[in-house]
Design a protein around this motif. Structure first.
Motif, PDB file in Angstrom:
ATOM      1  N   ASP A  40     -23.380  26.060   2.175  1.00 22.54           N
ATOM      2  CA  ASP A  40     -24.540  26.340   3.030  1.00 22.54           C
ATOM      3  C   ASP A  40     -25.409  25.095   3.224  1.00 22.54           C
ATOM      4  O   ASP A  40     -26.043  24.932   4.263  1.00 22.54           O
ATOM      5  N   LEU A  41     -25.438  24.233   2.220  1.00 19.36           N
ATOM      6  CA  LEU A  41     -26.238  22.996   2.331  1.00 19.36           C
ATOM      7  C   LEU A  41     -25.678  22.100   3.440  1.00 19.36           C
ATOM      8  O   LEU A  41     -26.422  21.447   4.159  1.00 19.36           O
ATOM      9  N   VAL A  42     -24.348  22.088   3.568  1.00 22.23           N
ATOM     10  CA  VAL A  42     -23.713  21.297   4.630  1.00 22.23           C
ATOM     11  C   VAL A  42     -24.092  21.903   5.986  1.00 22.23           C
ATOM     12  O   VAL A  42     -24.503  21.200   6.911  1.00 22.23           O
ATOM     13  N   ILE A  43     -23.966  23.219   6.064  1.00 21.38           N
ATOM     14  CA  ILE A  43     -24.263  23.913   7.322  1.00 21.38           C
ATOM     15  C   ILE A  43     -25.721  23.671   7.736  1.00 21.38           C
ATOM     16  O   ILE A  43     -26.020  23.453   8.910  1.00 21.38           O
ATOM     17  N   VAL A  69     -26.918  18.119   3.287  1.00 18.81           N
ATOM     18  CA  VAL A  69     -25.944  17.177   2.720  1.00 18.81           C
ATOM     19  C   VAL A  69     -24.801  17.009   3.721  1.00 18.81           C
ATOM     20  O   VAL A  69     -24.487  17.922   4.489  1.00 18.81           O
ATOM     21  N   LYS A  70     -24.194  15.817   3.693  1.00 23.74           N
ATOM     22  CA  LYS A  70     -23.094  15.561   4.642  1.00 23.74           C
ATOM     23  C   LYS A  70     -21.764  16.079   4.096  1.00 23.74           C
ATOM     24  O   LYS A  70     -20.942  16.600   4.828  1.00 23.74           O
ATOM     25  N   ASP A  71     -21.543  15.826   2.809  1.00 20.76           N
ATOM     26  CA  ASP A  71     -20.282  16.238   2.183  1.00 20.76           C
ATOM     27  C   ASP A  71     -20.563  16.800   0.797  1.00 20.76           C
ATOM     28  O   ASP A  71     -21.580  16.475   0.176  1.00 20.76           O
ATOM     29  N   ILE A  72     -19.618  17.603   0.321  1.00 21.44           N
ATOM     30  CA  ILE A  72     -19.758  18.157  -1.026  1.00 21.44           C
ATOM     31  C   ILE A  72     -18.478  17.915  -1.829  1.00 21.44           C
ATOM     32  O   ILE A  72     -17.388  17.799  -1.265  1.00 21.44           O
ATOM     33  N   GLY A  73     -18.657  17.829  -3.127  1.00 27.92           N
ATOM     34  CA  GLY A  73     -17.517  17.594  -4.005  1.00 27.92           C
ATOM     35  C   GLY A  73     -17.805  18.146  -5.396  1.00 27.92           C
ATOM     36  O   GLY A  73     -18.822  18.818  -5.606  1.00 27.92           O
ATOM     37  N   LYS A 115     -30.100  25.563  -3.296  1.00 29.98           N
ATOM     38  CA  LYS A 115     -30.919  24.904  -2.276  1.00 29.98           C
ATOM     39  C   LYS A 115     -32.218  24.375  -2.901  1.00 29.98           C
ATOM     40  O   LYS A 115     -32.703  23.293  -2.536  1.00 29.98           O
ATOM     41  N   VAL A 116     -32.752  25.124  -3.846  1.00 26.67           N
ATOM     42  CA  VAL A 116     -33.978  24.684  -4.542  1.00 26.67           C
ATOM     43  C   VAL A 116     -33.724  23.331  -5.196  1.00 26.67           C
ATOM     44  O   VAL A 116     -34.511  22.391  -5.063  1.00 26.67           O
TER      45      VAL A 116
END
Ligand SMILES: NC(=O)c1ccc[n+]([C@@H]2O[C@H](COP(=O)([O-])OP(=O)(O)OC[C@H]3O[C@@H](n4cnc5c(N)ncnc54)[C@H](OP(=O)(O)O)[C@@H]3O)[C@@H](O)[C@H]2O)c1
Length: 245
Positions: A82-85, A89-93, A25-26
């Motif tokens: 957790d970043l999406v939640i 961010v909208k999506d992760i890959g 997150k940082v």
């Protein structure tokens, strides 16, 4: 006063020195601040390998070998979920994952979000046929990076005689053929240029179609030539390119 809408754009990557779950997150917030955005459309794990956190992007020991962290990309992924939640961010890959690494991520019993894409090096000298089939079968899109063969390593892709002949046939540039080739393979393709004229040129790829024969000819140029090998990390437990697939 009307609420200012959240501003988001683009793709960004999590670097290897931020794989500790507490640092994910940082890193993301640092990028959002630098980009002056509220969220990112897509956040990728740049490599499956974690490095010792600190000032150095690639911390090396005295023999020039990367100093790893003891993180696992599965745990790093949880922090990215957790970043999406949290709406950062909208999506992760992921990026530079081999098929075994991708499989272990997809098989995670408590997976909350699937990787939306695997960004991998891909061009006619490294066609990545098997890894692409693998990703498609699991509904993970593939993003082809270094599609023109890059610059520093100096491949001759942009001057390859086969590519040049095909380019002449369509009255297009070699770069346009290399980009169109990946589009017809249903890949996302990300050529880079700092030159406005070439950026324009690289978009003009939707007004022609390569024949099956031309596609086959370009495919046959494959020689499994990987440009982004990252040699200082070869002894890392999660180095992705030991597996020939
Ligand atoms: N995930 C990863 O690990 C990873 C690794 C490497 C790269 N990438 C990403 O992949 C993208 C592209 O990669 P890349 O820059 O390494 O390689 P690339 O796009 O294959 O090649 C870029 C080079 O091609 C030149 N070029 C661009 N368009 C051209 C044209 N129409 N005619 C002639 N030359 C042209 C550029 O020069 P000019 O600027 O002078 O036009 C530059 O030297 C970037 O977004 C990068 O971030 C990801």
């Amino acid at each position: 006063m009307a609420k200012i809408p959240a501003v988001g754009l683009g793709t960004w990557k999590l670097w290897c020195t931020y794989h500790e779950p507490s640092l994910v997150k940082v890193a993301c917030k640092k990028s959002l601040k630098a980009l002056k955005l509220d969220y990112l459309d897509l956040y990728l794990m740049h490599w499956p390998m974690g490095f010792q956190p600190g000032e150095e992007d690639v911390p090396l020991d005295l023999s020039g070998i990367v100093i790893p962290s003891d993180t696992s990309f599965l745990k790093t992924w949880e922090a990215m979920e957790d970043l999406v939640i949290k709406g950062l961010v909208k999506d992760i890959g992921v990026s530079n994952f081999n098929h075994e690494q991708l499989e272990s991520l997809l098989n995670k019993s408590d997976l909350k979000f699937k990787p939306i894409t695997n960004q991998i090096e891909c061009h006619p000298y490294l066609t990545q046929k098997n890894l692409i089939s693998f990703c498609k079968a699991r509904d993970v899109s593939v993003t082809a990076y270094r599609p023109l063969g890059g610059s520093r390593e100096g491949t001759d892709l942009l001057n390859n005689p086969t590519i040049r002949r095909i380019a002449n046939h369509y009255n297009k540039s070699c770069a346009q053929i290399l980009i169109r080739f990946q589009i017809q393979r249903d890949l996302i393709v990300i050529p880079k240029s700092t030159n406005p004229k070439r950026i324009q040129e690289n978009i003009q790829v939707f007004d022609f179609e390569l024949t099956e024969n031309h596609m086959d000819e370009i495919m046959s140029l494959n020689r499994n030539l990987r440009l982004a090998t990252f040699p200082t990390t070869e002894s890392h437990k999660d180095y992705p390119f030991h597996i020939d697939f």
